[in-house]
Scaffold this motif. Structure first.
Motif, PDB file in Angstrom:
ATOM      1  N   VAL A 119      26.810  34.975  50.346  1.00  0.00           N
ATOM      2  CA  VAL A 119      28.073  35.423  50.215  1.00  0.00           C
ATOM      3  C   VAL A 119      28.984  34.873  49.972  1.00  0.00           C
ATOM      4  O   VAL A 119      29.797  34.968  48.943  1.00  0.00           O
ATOM      5  CB  VAL A 119      28.291  35.969  51.698  1.00  0.00           C
ATOM      6  CG1 VAL A 119      29.750  36.698  51.783  1.00  0.00           C
ATOM      7  CG2 VAL A 119      27.416  37.424  52.005  1.00  0.00           C
ATOM      8  N   THR A 120      28.797  33.219  50.162  1.00  0.00           N
ATOM      9  CA  THR A 120      29.847  32.241  49.899  1.00  0.00           C
ATOM     10  C   THR A 120      29.449  32.243  48.174  1.00  0.00           C
ATOM     11  O   THR A 120      30.787  32.147  47.521  1.00  0.00           O
ATOM     12  CB  THR A 120      29.469  30.954  50.374  1.00  0.00           C
ATOM     13  OG1 THR A 120      29.393  31.247  51.901  1.00  0.00           O
ATOM     14  CG2 THR A 120      30.271  29.812  49.971  1.00  0.00           C
ATOM     15  N   ARG A 121      28.470  32.365  47.695  1.00  0.00           N
ATOM     16  CA  ARG A 121      28.083  32.010  46.332  1.00  0.00           C
ATOM     17  C   ARG A 121      28.910  33.278  45.523  1.00  0.00           C
ATOM     18  O   ARG A 121      29.572  33.332  44.526  1.00  0.00           O
ATOM     19  CB  ARG A 121      26.858  32.016  45.807  1.00  0.00           C
ATOM     20  CG  ARG A 121      26.293  30.640  46.369  1.00  0.00           C
ATOM     21  CD  ARG A 121      25.045  30.087  45.850  1.00  0.00           C
ATOM     22  NE  ARG A 121      24.689  30.355  44.588  1.00  0.00           N
ATOM     23  CZ  ARG A 121      23.520  30.510  44.265  1.00  0.00           C
ATOM     24  NH1 ARG A 121      22.327  30.472  45.069  1.00  0.00           N
ATOM     25  NH2 ARG A 121      23.390  30.791  43.005  1.00  0.00           N
ATOM     26  N   ILE A 122      28.898  34.487  46.100  1.00  0.00           N
ATOM     27  CA  ILE A 122      29.371  35.744  45.619  1.00  0.00           C
ATOM     28  C   ILE A 122      31.012  35.506  45.678  1.00  0.00           C
ATOM     29  O   ILE A 122      31.587  35.552  44.652  1.00  0.00           O
ATOM     30  CB  ILE A 122      28.998  37.037  46.228  1.00  0.00           C
ATOM     31  CG1 ILE A 122      27.751  37.273  46.017  1.00  0.00           C
ATOM     32  CG2 ILE A 122      29.829  38.104  46.026  1.00  0.00           C
ATOM     33  CD1 ILE A 122      26.778  38.183  47.028  1.00  0.00           C
ATOM     34  N   GLU A 123      31.389  34.992  46.560  1.00  0.00           N
ATOM     35  CA  GLU A 123      32.928  34.962  46.323  1.00  0.00           C
ATOM     36  C   GLU A 123      33.402  33.842  45.540  1.00  0.00           C
ATOM     37  O   GLU A 123      34.466  34.050  44.957  1.00  0.00           O
ATOM     38  CB  GLU A 123      33.484  34.488  47.969  1.00  0.00           C
ATOM     39  CG  GLU A 123      33.277  35.451  49.052  1.00  0.00           C
ATOM     40  CD  GLU A 123      33.919  35.205  50.501  1.00  0.00           C
ATOM     41  OE1 GLU A 123      34.962  35.525  50.867  1.00  0.00           O
ATOM     42  OE2 GLU A 123      33.287  34.225  51.247  1.00  0.00           O
ATOM     43  N   GLN A 124      32.652  32.880  45.268  1.00  0.00           N
ATOM     44  CA  GLN A 124      32.960  31.864  44.356  1.00  0.00           C
ATOM     45  C   GLN A 124      33.039  32.572  43.009  1.00  0.00           C
ATOM     46  O   GLN A 124      33.797  32.324  42.208  1.00  0.00           O
ATOM     47  CB  GLN A 124      32.012  30.460  44.480  1.00  0.00           C
ATOM     48  CG  GLN A 124      32.400  29.737  45.511  1.00  0.00           C
ATOM     49  CD  GLN A 124      31.124  28.682  45.908  1.00  0.00           C
ATOM     50  OE1 GLN A 124      29.998  28.862  45.606  1.00  0.00           O
ATOM     51  NE2 GLN A 124      31.274  27.824  46.669  1.00  0.00           N
ATOM     52  N   ALA A 125      31.855  33.155  42.832  1.00  0.00           N
ATOM     53  CA  ALA A 125      31.882  33.877  41.545  1.00  0.00           C
ATOM     54  C   ALA A 125      32.933  34.807  41.066  1.00  0.00           C
ATOM     55  O   ALA A 125      33.515  34.804  40.027  1.00  0.00           O
ATOM     56  CB  ALA A 125      30.299  34.690  41.485  1.00  0.00           C
ATOM     57  N   VAL A 126      33.339  35.493  42.136  1.00  0.00           N
ATOM     58  CA  VAL A 126      34.829  36.265  41.810  1.00  0.00           C
ATOM     59  C   VAL A 126      35.947  35.656  41.672  1.00  0.00           C
ATOM     60  O   VAL A 126      36.714  35.858  40.931  1.00  0.00           O
ATOM     61  CB  VAL A 126      34.635  37.421  42.930  1.00  0.00           C
ATOM     62  CG1 VAL A 126      36.017  38.202  42.891  1.00  0.00           C
ATOM     63  CG2 VAL A 126      33.490  38.283  43.113  1.00  0.00           C
ATOM     64  N   ALA A 127      35.922  34.435  42.454  1.00  0.00           N
ATOM     65  CA  ALA A 127      36.983  33.678  42.374  1.00  0.00           C
ATOM     66  C   ALA A 127      37.009  33.019  40.935  1.00  0.00           C
ATOM     67  O   ALA A 127      38.385  33.044  40.363  1.00  0.00           O
ATOM     68  CB  ALA A 127      37.139  32.458  43.385  1.00  0.00           C
ATOM     69  N   THR A 128      36.207  32.764  40.392  1.00  0.00           N
ATOM     70  CA  THR A 128      35.920  31.935  38.986  1.00  0.00           C
ATOM     71  C   THR A 128      36.289  33.122  38.025  1.00  0.00           C
ATOM     72  O   THR A 128      36.856  33.067  37.058  1.00  0.00           O
ATOM     73  CB  THR A 128      34.398  31.573  38.811  1.00  0.00           C
ATOM     74  OG1 THR A 128      34.135  30.943  39.825  1.00  0.00           O
ATOM     75  CG2 THR A 128      34.487  30.889  37.355  1.00  0.00           C
ATOM     76  N   TRP A 129      35.928  34.294  38.180  1.00  0.00           N
ATOM     77  CA  TRP A 129      36.235  35.378  37.324  1.00  0.00           C
ATOM     78  C   TRP A 129      37.859  35.614  37.261  1.00  0.00           C
ATOM     79  O   TRP A 129      38.472  35.838  36.253  1.00  0.00           O
ATOM     80  CB  TRP A 129      35.646  36.827  37.999  1.00  0.00           C
ATOM     81  CG  TRP A 129      35.788  37.852  37.028  1.00  0.00           C
ATOM     82  CD1 TRP A 129      36.598  39.036  37.133  1.00  0.00           C
ATOM     83  CD2 TRP A 129      35.047  38.133  35.583  1.00  0.00           C
ATOM     84  NE1 TRP A 129      36.551  39.956  36.202  1.00  0.00           N
ATOM     85  CE2 TRP A 129      35.554  39.517  35.124  1.00  0.00           C
ATOM     86  CE3 TRP A 129      33.971  37.478  34.999  1.00  0.00           C
ATOM     87  CZ2 TRP A 129      34.963  39.963  34.082  1.00  0.00           C
ATOM     88  CZ3 TRP A 129      33.684  38.134  33.823  1.00  0.00           C
ATOM     89  CH2 TRP A 129      34.059  39.453  33.413  1.00  0.00           C
ATOM     90  N   PHE A 130      38.613  35.632  38.645  1.00  0.00           N
ATOM     91  CA  PHE A 130      39.554  35.896  38.672  1.00  0.00           C
ATOM     92  C   PHE A 130      40.805  34.854  37.811  1.00  0.00           C
ATOM     93  O   PHE A 130      41.362  35.238  37.290  1.00  0.00           O
ATOM     94  CB  PHE A 130      40.129  35.957  40.053  1.00  0.00           C
ATOM     95  CG  PHE A 130      40.067  37.376  40.578  1.00  0.00           C
ATOM     96  CD1 PHE A 130      40.342  38.638  40.263  1.00  0.00           C
ATOM     97  CD2 PHE A 130      39.578  37.069  42.243  1.00  0.00           C
ATOM     98  CE1 PHE A 130      39.896  39.597  41.021  1.00  0.00           C
ATOM     99  CE2 PHE A 130      39.426  38.427  42.879  1.00  0.00           C
ATOM    100  CZ  PHE A 130      39.640  39.468  42.377  1.00  0.00           C
ATOM    101  N   HIS A 131      39.951  33.687  38.195  1.00  0.00           N
ATOM    102  CA  HIS A 131      40.706  32.304  37.467  1.00  0.00           C
ATOM    103  C   HIS A 131      40.485  32.581  35.921  1.00  0.00           C
ATOM    104  O   HIS A 131      41.439  32.310  35.223  1.00  0.00           O
ATOM    105  CB  HIS A 131      40.061  31.293  38.242  1.00  0.00           C
ATOM    106  CG  HIS A 131      40.703  30.048  37.700  1.00  0.00           C
ATOM    107  ND1 HIS A 131      41.905  29.670  38.236  1.00  0.00           N
ATOM    108  CD2 HIS A 131      40.416  29.119  36.551  1.00  0.00           C
ATOM    109  CE1 HIS A 131      42.228  28.356  37.633  1.00  0.00           C
ATOM    110  NE2 HIS A 131      41.503  28.094  36.678  1.00  0.00           N
ATOM    111  N   ARG A 132      39.431  33.143  35.497  1.00  0.00           N
ATOM    112  CA  ARG A 132      39.306  33.005  34.015  1.00  0.00           C
ATOM    113  C   ARG A 132      40.017  34.265  33.310  1.00  0.00           C
ATOM    114  O   ARG A 132      40.534  33.923  32.103  1.00  0.00           O
ATOM    115  CB  ARG A 132      37.768  33.173  33.831  1.00  0.00           C
ATOM    116  CG  ARG A 132      37.338  32.646  32.356  1.00  0.00           C
ATOM    117  CD  ARG A 132      35.925  32.607  32.341  1.00  0.00           C
ATOM    118  NE  ARG A 132      35.326  34.020  31.720  1.00  0.00           N
ATOM    119  CZ  ARG A 132      34.013  34.580  32.096  1.00  0.00           C
ATOM    120  NH1 ARG A 132      33.210  33.527  32.868  1.00  0.00           N
ATOM    121  NH2 ARG A 132      33.859  35.670  31.795  1.00  0.00           N
TER     122      ARG A 132
END
Ligand SMILES: [Fe+2]
Length: 271
Positions: free
Chosen positions: A244-257
């Protein structure tokens, strides 16, 4: 375009499903669920139309598409007692059939009525067709974003309820087992959309809903997803794990990009 006439027809049509005094409670719940959802998607769509600076004619068209996008859901639930398309009927196609049967769009120029039906028929597809007009695909992208903005809210409300057993229709009857399927997880951490056929349990279904973020078309809608905290809210309903932590990170990266300028402004505002 007389939007009010369409609203009146919609209200009457929907009321017909719960008119009897002995209407089953699950039918009442789910007809109201989709009625409220349709009305809120009209609002989300109007907000998007304003963000995208559309003219009045385009805003009216967008409003009708939003109001009727799930018109097939009522007959689907009444007839089959499920919202699972592959176990009943494709609710988008069914919706177009309902609109034609009741001659709802007959007062519109045929090209507009046809456009509305095509956009509705595309709203639940895994991917948009590439052989329709730019105009049609534009509205379809808008509708899909507006629809998701509200569906996330419906689902999060549902997951946060203590008595969610009361409405299995929302969870599509999936088992609430503790694991997450490897393939589904791999898709989300790689910023890919999850396919419905890979879903095995409720957690997978939640990951599919998280993956919708990668299918948002317009930046104002994506910004809303971020600002409303939808993804974090879904993640909080999953059993805590490294996955779940890794999923949250992937989504945060997406928003940032995808939202670089806005993210930079936020950073500045915070310092
Ligand atoms: Fe739908």
């Amino acid at each position: 375009m007389r939007i009010q006439a369409f609203r009146n027809w919609f209200d009457q049509y929907v009321a017909g499903f719960t008119a009897g005094e002995d209407t089953a409670p699950d039918l009442v719940t789910n007809i109201h669920l989709k009625k409220d959802h349709s009305e809120r998607v009209v609002k989300e769509m109007a907000w998007m139309a304003a963000q995208l600076d559309l003219d009045n004619k385009a805003r009216d068209l967008a409003a009708v598409m939003a109001l009727f996008h799930d018109i097939g859901r009522f007959e689907q639930y009444a007839r089959y007692r499920t919202f699972v398309d592959h176990r009943s009927a494709n609710h988008a196609e069914l919706g177009v059939k309902v609109l034609r049967q009741h001659r709802v769009l007959d007062g519109l120029p045929p090209d507009q009525a046809d456009l509305i039906c095509r956009v509705i028929s595309y709203h639940n597809r895994a991917a948009l067709p590439d052989d329709d007009t730019e105009e049609c695909l534009f509205y379809a992208r808008m509708l899909r974003d507006a629809d998701k903005l509200d569906i996330w809210r419906v689902l999060i409300d549902h997951y946060q309820r203590q008595d969610r057993d009361n409405n299995p229709a929302v969870e599509l009857g999936l088992p609430d087992t503790p694991d997450i399927s490897d393939r589904v997880f791999a898709h989300v951490v790689n910023a890919q959309i999850v396919e419905a056929r890979h879903i095995r349990n409720l957690n997978d279904f939640k990951l599919l809903q998280i993956g919708w973020v990668f299918d948002i078309n317009f930046l104002p809608a994506l910004q809303q997803v971020k600002d409303r905290g939808y993804i974090e809210a879904i993640c909080r309903t999953l059993p805590p794990s490294d996955h779940v932590t890794r999923i949250e990170q992937a989504v945060a990266t997406w928003f940032h990009r995808k939202l670089p300028a806005i993210s930079a402004n936020h950073t500045r505002a915070g310092t």
